[in-house]
Scaffold this active site. Structure first.
Site, PDB file in Angstrom:
ATOM      1  N   HIS A  55      13.701   9.613 -39.861  1.00  0.00           N
ATOM      2  CA  HIS A  55      14.308   8.316 -39.589  1.00  0.00           C
ATOM      3  C   HIS A  55      15.269   8.479 -38.407  1.00  0.00           C
ATOM      4  CE1 HIS A  55      13.851   6.732 -44.009  1.00  0.00           C
ATOM      5  NE2 HIS A  55      12.754   7.356 -43.575  1.00  0.00           N
ATOM      6  N   GLU A  57      18.180   7.188 -37.839  1.00  0.00           N
ATOM      7  CA  GLU A  57      19.574   7.337 -38.250  1.00  0.00           C
ATOM      8  C   GLU A  57      19.868   8.770 -38.688  1.00  0.00           C
ATOM      9  OE1 GLU A  57      18.054   3.219 -39.567  1.00  0.00           O
ATOM     10  OE2 GLU A  57      17.337   5.290 -39.694  1.00  0.00           O
ATOM     11  N   CYS A  85      18.957   3.630 -44.948  1.00  0.00           N
ATOM     12  CA  CYS A  85      18.577   3.879 -46.330  1.00  0.00           C
ATOM     13  C   CYS A  85      19.583   4.857 -46.958  1.00  0.00           C
ATOM     14  CB  CYS A  85      17.162   4.456 -46.389  1.00  0.00           C
ATOM     15  SG  CYS A  85      17.032   6.153 -45.758  1.00  0.00           S
ATOM     16  N   CYS A  88      19.721   8.318 -45.221  1.00  0.00           N
ATOM     17  CA  CYS A  88      20.412   8.269 -43.933  1.00  0.00           C
ATOM     18  C   CYS A  88      21.906   8.004 -44.100  1.00  0.00           C
ATOM     19  CB  CYS A  88      19.771   7.222 -43.035  1.00  0.00           C
ATOM     20  SG  CYS A  88      18.076   7.647 -42.570  1.00  0.00           S
TER      21      CYS A  88
END
Length: 141
Positions: A55, A57, A85, A88
């Site tokens: 991801h 992030e 999420c 993250c």
């Protein structure tokens, strides 16, 4: 939100659009220092990397932890196309970033997904408190 925040957030959305056009999931993020300088940009590469943790992030939080002093990390802002999420968020918290600005909330994202998102995995615990405590006790002292 300031005009600068909006411009950086629009860049995060642009990164998400490019990610989707390139065959990956539509998520993008950038990290900006206290002076307004873009330090790093990332997009989601879960599909192209075959890595469920790729991801943007999380990649930026890891970058910050490796490259920034704690005081500098605390002055940063992460702009991201979607609310981070749980995975993250944990990495962002541990990396010491100053703040996060996002365009789409997790609830809004869930409403756009036909299934409402991935299924939750059941978790059971706590268990074996004494054994687990012995491994951790004193570490944070």
């Amino acid at each position: 939100m300031t005009p600068e925040d909006e411009a950086f957030l629009r860049r995060a959305v642009e990164l998400a659009v490019r990610s989707r056009a390139g065959g990956d999931a539509p998520f993008g993020s950038l990290l900006v220092d206290a002076g307004g300088r873009v330090l790093a940009e990332e997009h989601n590469t879960v599909l192209s990397d075959g890595d469920i943790t790729a991801h943007p992030e999380l990649k930026l939080a890891r970058w910050a932890a490796r490259h920034l002093r704690p005081a500098d990390a605390a002055g940063t802002t992460m702009y991201t196309s979607c609310q981070p999420c749980g995975m993250c968020t944990g990495a962002i918290d541990r990396s010491g970033l100053g703040r996060v600005v996002y365009a789409l909330s997790s609830e809004q994202l869930g409403a756009l997904q036909p299934s409402g998102g991935p299924p939750r995995v059941p978790q059971h615990g706590p268990a074996l408190f004494e054994a687990a405590r012995a491994a951790v006790e004193g570490y944070y002292a």
